[in-house]
Design a protein around this motif. Structure first.
Motif, PDB file in Angstrom:
ATOM      1  N   SER A  35       1.077  -1.476  -0.140  1.00  0.00           N
ATOM      2  CA  SER A  35      -0.373  -0.029   0.046  1.00  0.00           C
ATOM      3  C   SER A  35       0.995   1.183  -0.319  1.00  0.00           C
ATOM      4  CB  SER A  35      -0.793  -0.139   0.697  1.00  0.00           C
ATOM      5  OG  SER A  35      -0.330  -0.168   2.476  1.00  0.00           O
ATOM      6  N   THR A  36       2.071   1.255   0.279  1.00  0.00           N
ATOM      7  CA  THR A  36       3.278   1.929   0.281  1.00  0.00           C
ATOM      8  C   THR A  36       4.237   2.261  -0.671  1.00  0.00           C
ATOM      9  OG1 THR A  36       2.465   2.267   2.713  1.00  0.00           O
ATOM     10  CG2 THR A  36       4.472   3.497   1.868  1.00  0.00           C
ATOM     11  N   TYR A  37       4.994   1.154  -0.626  1.00  0.00           N
ATOM     12  CA  TYR A  37       6.370   1.339  -2.222  1.00  0.00           C
ATOM     13  C   TYR A  37       5.513  -0.066  -3.151  1.00  0.00           C
ATOM     14  CZ  TYR A  37       8.439   2.672   2.640  1.00  0.00           C
ATOM     15  OH  TYR A  37       8.721   3.222   3.890  1.00  0.00           O
ATOM     16  N   ALA A  38       6.270   0.443  -3.589  1.00  0.00           N
ATOM     17  CA  ALA A  38       6.684  -0.583  -5.241  1.00  0.00           C
ATOM     18  C   ALA A  38       7.318  -2.075  -4.684  1.00  0.00           C
ATOM     19  CB  ALA A  38       7.127   0.260  -6.231  1.00  0.00           C
ATOM     20  N   ALA A  39       6.958  -2.783  -6.015  1.00  0.00           N
ATOM     21  CA  ALA A  39       7.536  -4.256  -5.457  1.00  0.00           C
ATOM     22  C   ALA A  39       8.715  -3.856  -5.612  1.00  0.00           C
ATOM     23  CB  ALA A  39       7.333  -4.783  -6.430  1.00  0.00           C
ATOM     24  N   PRO A  40       9.522  -2.897  -6.493  1.00  0.00           N
ATOM     25  CA  PRO A  40      11.467  -2.841  -6.573  1.00  0.00           C
ATOM     26  C   PRO A  40      11.694  -2.563  -4.931  1.00  0.00           C
ATOM     27  CG  PRO A  40       9.644  -2.166  -8.697  1.00  0.00           C
ATOM     28  CD  PRO A  40       9.170  -2.261  -7.667  1.00  0.00           C
ATOM     29  N   GLN A  41      11.876  -1.742  -4.454  1.00  0.00           N
ATOM     30  CA  GLN A  41      12.243  -1.056  -3.565  1.00  0.00           C
ATOM     31  C   GLN A  41      11.981  -2.365  -2.319  1.00  0.00           C
ATOM     32  OE1 GLN A  41      11.234   3.020  -2.752  1.00  0.00           O
ATOM     33  NE2 GLN A  41      12.347   2.559  -0.549  1.00  0.00           N
ATOM     34  N   MET A  42      10.536  -2.640  -2.607  1.00  0.00           N
ATOM     35  CA  MET A  42      10.715  -4.057  -0.742  1.00  0.00           C
ATOM     36  C   MET A  42      11.942  -5.009  -1.334  1.00  0.00           C
ATOM     37  SD  MET A  42       7.660  -5.761   0.216  1.00  0.00           S
ATOM     38  CE  MET A  42       7.685  -6.983   1.857  1.00  0.00           C
ATOM     39  N   PHE A  43      11.596  -5.769  -2.553  1.00  0.00           N
ATOM     40  CA  PHE A  43      12.775  -7.038  -2.990  1.00  0.00           C
ATOM     41  C   PHE A  43      13.600  -6.612  -3.615  1.00  0.00           C
ATOM     42  CE2 PHE A  43       7.908  -7.606  -4.064  1.00  0.00           C
ATOM     43  CZ  PHE A  43       8.100  -8.585  -3.382  1.00  0.00           C
ATOM     44  N   ALA A  44      14.323  -5.657  -4.705  1.00  0.00           N
ATOM     45  CA  ALA A  44      15.821  -5.621  -4.184  1.00  0.00           C
ATOM     46  C   ALA A  44      16.594  -5.646  -2.618  1.00  0.00           C
ATOM     47  CB  ALA A  44      16.088  -4.242  -4.620  1.00  0.00           C
ATOM     48  N   LEU A  45      16.095  -5.018  -1.618  1.00  0.00           N
ATOM     49  CA  LEU A  45      16.382  -4.860  -0.013  1.00  0.00           C
ATOM     50  C   LEU A  45      16.696  -6.364   0.104  1.00  0.00           C
ATOM     51  CD1 LEU A  45      17.525  -3.585   1.945  1.00  0.00           C
ATOM     52  CD2 LEU A  45      15.550  -2.785   2.864  1.00  0.00           C
ATOM     53  N   SER A  46      15.286  -7.316   0.648  1.00  0.00           N
ATOM     54  CA  SER A  46      14.512  -8.166   1.005  1.00  0.00           C
ATOM     55  C   SER A  46      16.083  -9.363   0.026  1.00  0.00           C
ATOM     56  CB  SER A  46      13.386  -8.276   0.801  1.00  0.00           C
ATOM     57  OG  SER A  46      12.921  -8.972  -0.469  1.00  0.00           O
ATOM     58  N   GLY A  47      15.715  -9.565  -1.046  1.00  0.00           N
ATOM     59  CA  GLY A  47      16.626  -9.836  -1.992  1.00  0.00           C
ATOM     60  C   GLY A  47      17.932 -10.417  -2.095  1.00  0.00           C
ATOM     61  N   GLY A  48      18.859  -9.201  -1.366  1.00  0.00           N
ATOM     62  CA  GLY A  48      19.990  -8.979  -1.484  1.00  0.00           C
ATOM     63  C   GLY A  48      19.791  -9.511  -0.130  1.00  0.00           C
ATOM     64  N   LEU A  49      18.983  -9.284   1.241  1.00  0.00           N
ATOM     65  CA  LEU A  49      19.331  -9.846   2.695  1.00  0.00           C
ATOM     66  C   LEU A  49      19.599 -11.503   2.319  1.00  0.00           C
ATOM     67  CD1 LEU A  49      17.310  -7.142   4.504  1.00  0.00           C
ATOM     68  CD2 LEU A  49      19.887  -7.168   4.722  1.00  0.00           C
ATOM     69  N   VAL A  50      18.028 -12.088   1.767  1.00  0.00           N
ATOM     70  CA  VAL A  50      18.013 -13.323   1.552  1.00  0.00           C
ATOM     71  C   VAL A  50      19.446 -13.838   1.150  1.00  0.00           C
ATOM     72  CG1 VAL A  50      16.731 -15.624   0.363  1.00  0.00           C
ATOM     73  CG2 VAL A  50      15.764 -13.003   1.739  1.00  0.00           C
ATOM     74  N   SER A  51      19.883 -13.454   0.303  1.00  0.00           N
ATOM     75  CA  SER A  51      21.245 -13.998  -0.683  1.00  0.00           C
ATOM     76  C   SER A  51      23.162 -13.627   0.202  1.00  0.00           C
ATOM     77  CB  SER A  51      21.338 -13.203  -1.926  1.00  0.00           C
ATOM     78  OG  SER A  51      20.511 -13.569  -2.746  1.00  0.00           O
ATOM     79  N   LEU A  52      22.275 -12.918   0.848  1.00  0.00           N
ATOM     80  CA  LEU A  52      23.586 -12.595   2.325  1.00  0.00           C
ATOM     81  C   LEU A  52      23.466 -14.155   3.063  1.00  0.00           C
ATOM     82  CD1 LEU A  52      23.976  -9.155   2.553  1.00  0.00           C
ATOM     83  CD2 LEU A  52      25.690 -10.297   2.079  1.00  0.00           C
ATOM     84  N   PHE A  53      21.843 -13.987   3.578  1.00  0.00           N
ATOM     85  CA  PHE A  53      21.937 -14.690   5.522  1.00  0.00           C
ATOM     86  C   PHE A  53      22.631 -16.542   4.002  1.00  0.00           C
ATOM     87  CE2 PHE A  53      18.102 -12.883   6.662  1.00  0.00           C
ATOM     88  CZ  PHE A  53      18.921 -12.063   6.650  1.00  0.00           C
ATOM     89  N   CYS A  54      22.112 -16.613   3.221  1.00  0.00           N
ATOM     90  CA  CYS A  54      22.666 -17.306   2.420  1.00  0.00           C
ATOM     91  C   CYS A  54      24.300 -18.691   2.340  1.00  0.00           C
ATOM     92  CB  CYS A  54      21.992 -17.958   1.181  1.00  0.00           C
ATOM     93  SG  CYS A  54      20.275 -17.979   0.513  1.00  0.00           S
ATOM     94  N   LEU A  55      24.741 -17.437   1.618  1.00  0.00           N
ATOM     95  CA  LEU A  55      26.253 -16.954   2.426  1.00  0.00           C
ATOM     96  C   LEU A  55      26.832 -17.060   3.175  1.00  0.00           C
ATOM     97  CD1 LEU A  55      26.955 -14.499  -0.701  1.00  0.00           C
ATOM     98  CD2 LEU A  55      27.507 -16.620  -0.435  1.00  0.00           C
ATOM     99  N   ALA A  56      26.031 -16.430   4.715  1.00  0.00           N
ATOM    100  CA  ALA A  56      26.159 -16.771   5.829  1.00  0.00           C
ATOM    101  C   ALA A  56      25.699 -18.161   6.322  1.00  0.00           C
ATOM    102  CB  ALA A  56      25.726 -15.836   6.511  1.00  0.00           C
ATOM    103  N   ALA A  57      24.767 -18.732   6.020  1.00  0.00           N
ATOM    104  CA  ALA A  57      24.105 -20.236   6.788  1.00  0.00           C
ATOM    105  C   ALA A  57      26.292 -20.687   5.907  1.00  0.00           C
ATOM    106  CB  ALA A  57      23.406 -20.381   6.052  1.00  0.00           C
ATOM    107  N   GLY A  58      25.719 -20.795   4.595  1.00  0.00           N
ATOM    108  CA  GLY A  58      27.143 -22.022   4.170  1.00  0.00           C
ATOM    109  C   GLY A  58      28.662 -21.843   4.251  1.00  0.00           C
ATOM    110  N   ARG A  59      28.889 -20.964   5.187  1.00  0.00           N
ATOM    111  CA  ARG A  59      30.225 -20.229   5.113  1.00  0.00           C
ATOM    112  C   ARG A  59      31.229 -21.934   5.698  1.00  0.00           C
ATOM    113  NH1 ARG A  59      27.227 -18.746   9.614  1.00  0.00           N
ATOM    114  NH2 ARG A  59      28.143 -18.772  11.721  1.00  0.00           N
ATOM    115  N   LYS A  60      30.238 -22.835   6.571  1.00  0.00           N
ATOM    116  CA  LYS A  60      30.774 -23.838   7.052  1.00  0.00           C
ATOM    117  C   LYS A  60      31.595 -25.003   6.486  1.00  0.00           C
ATOM    118  CE  LYS A  60      29.120 -23.410  11.849  1.00  0.00           C
ATOM    119  NZ  LYS A  60      28.561 -24.090  13.286  1.00  0.00           N
ATOM    120  N   SER A  61      30.144 -25.054   5.108  1.00  0.00           N
ATOM    121  CA  SER A  61      30.786 -25.986   3.669  1.00  0.00           C
ATOM    122  C   SER A  61      31.669 -25.314   2.590  1.00  0.00           C
ATOM    123  CB  SER A  61      29.317 -26.540   3.865  1.00  0.00           C
ATOM    124  OG  SER A  61      28.644 -25.572   3.399  1.00  0.00           O
ATOM    125  N   ALA A  62      31.690 -23.959   3.220  1.00  0.00           N
ATOM    126  CA  ALA A  62      32.320 -22.732   2.244  1.00  0.00           C
ATOM    127  C   ALA A  62      31.797 -22.237   1.555  1.00  0.00           C
ATOM    128  CB  ALA A  62      33.732 -23.412   1.657  1.00  0.00           C
TER     129      ALA A  62
END
Length: 300
Positions: A35-62
């Motif tokens: 109701s306030t923002y366009a899709a790119p504003q939300m998903f550019a940030l959230s997509g980047g964060l989820v990608s970082l979460f994946c790299l952080a979660a996989g750090r033990k297995s490289a």
């Protein structure tokens, strides 16, 4: 071997239920932001964060294990379907109440079953098709105003679930051929989402307060957990079994729609939800029955 198969069914069901709770929370934030923002504003940030979460979660297995995939073409298909489906769901939430959006989830099992026959060579027997027909009846019971009330929001919602079915079947395809690539299935679609939404961001950007940034961060955490759990569930159960179980979201969304957004829910919604949940239970029973141990034949 049989016991292990039955345990896999119950674990897959449990993971799917957890997924519905996580994704419902993420979808509630999506509706709030639409109701306030366009899709790119939300998903550019959230997509980047989820990608970082994946790299952080996989750090033990490289990190290279997170980036590796044995199915690059199907992964690209999954990523494209995720981008299109995510944006479609965003605008469906903007145009429709929760209950009407989630009516279309009942279509996903049918689409997933058809795609599974083509991509995975998984046959859908009479039990499966019977449960799917029950799910369609549930969708019809849930839909207010009949088919004449279809509009742009409903077409967008159909596009969203169609892409969701493609993404899920692609996930199972990858999971069967790359058992260790669970995090990569979350990483690449969200990386693609970040890249595509960032390209459109300059045209729609509006300043965000710190509280909204926190909400997007929370959304990204829920989405990461939900997609990780869903990929794990799809490794254990066929897509046409997982998707009817996802109709539990109707119950959570009815509750949130009423409490958070003031949406009223009629008796037809509850009737349809009951039919949809029954359809999911039918498929689970069929899977458990398939893996049930057979009685030994006595020697003569």
């Amino acid at each position: 071997m049989i016991a292990r198969g039955r345990e896999a069914v119950f674990l897959g069901v449990s993971l799917t239920v957890i997924y519905t709770l996580l994704i419902t929370g993420a979808d509630a934030i999506t509706k709030l932001f639409s109701s306030t923002y366009a899709a790119p504003q939300m998903f550019a940030l959230s997509g980047g964060l989820v990608s970082l979460f994946c790299l952080a979660a996989g750090r033990k297995s490289a990190a290279t294990r997170v980036l590796a995939t044995r199915c690059p073409r199907v992964m690209a298909l999954r990523a494209a379907a995720t981008v299109i489906g995510t944006c479609a769901f965003f605008y469906a939430f903007k145009l429709l109440p929760f209950a009407e959006v989630f009516l279309f989830i009942a279509i996903i099992p049918i689409l997933a079953a058809l795609l599974s026959r083509v991509m995975l060579k998984e046959s859908a027997g009479g039990q499966v098709w019977g449960a799917m027909i029950l799910g369609v009846l549930g969708m019809a019971a849930l839909f207010p105003g009949g088919l004449d009330s279809f509009g742009a929001g409903h077409l967008v919602a159909f596009l969203a679930v169609a892409m969701g079915a493609v993404s899920m079947v692609a996930s199972r395809y990858i999971g069967q051929r790359d058992p260790g690539g669970l995090l990569s299935q979350v990483f690449y679609p969200n990386l693609a989402l970040m890249v595509m939404m960032s390209a459109a961001l300059p045209f729609v950007f509006v300043p965000m307060g710190w509280l909204d940034v926190m909400w997007v961060t929370y959304y990204a955490g829920l989405l990461f957990a939900a997609r990780w759990v869903l990929v794990a569930a799809l490794k254990l159960l066929p897509a046409y079994v997982v998707t009817p179980l996802m109709n539990l979201q109707f119950l959570w969304m009815v509750a949130i729609g009423s409490l958070a957004f003031g949406e009223r829910t009629g008796a037809g919604v509850f009737l349809g939800a009951a039919l949809l949940i029954a359809a999911g239970a039918w498929l689970v029973w069929d899977q458990v029955r398939t893996h049930a141990p057979k009685a030994a034949v006595p020697a003569e």
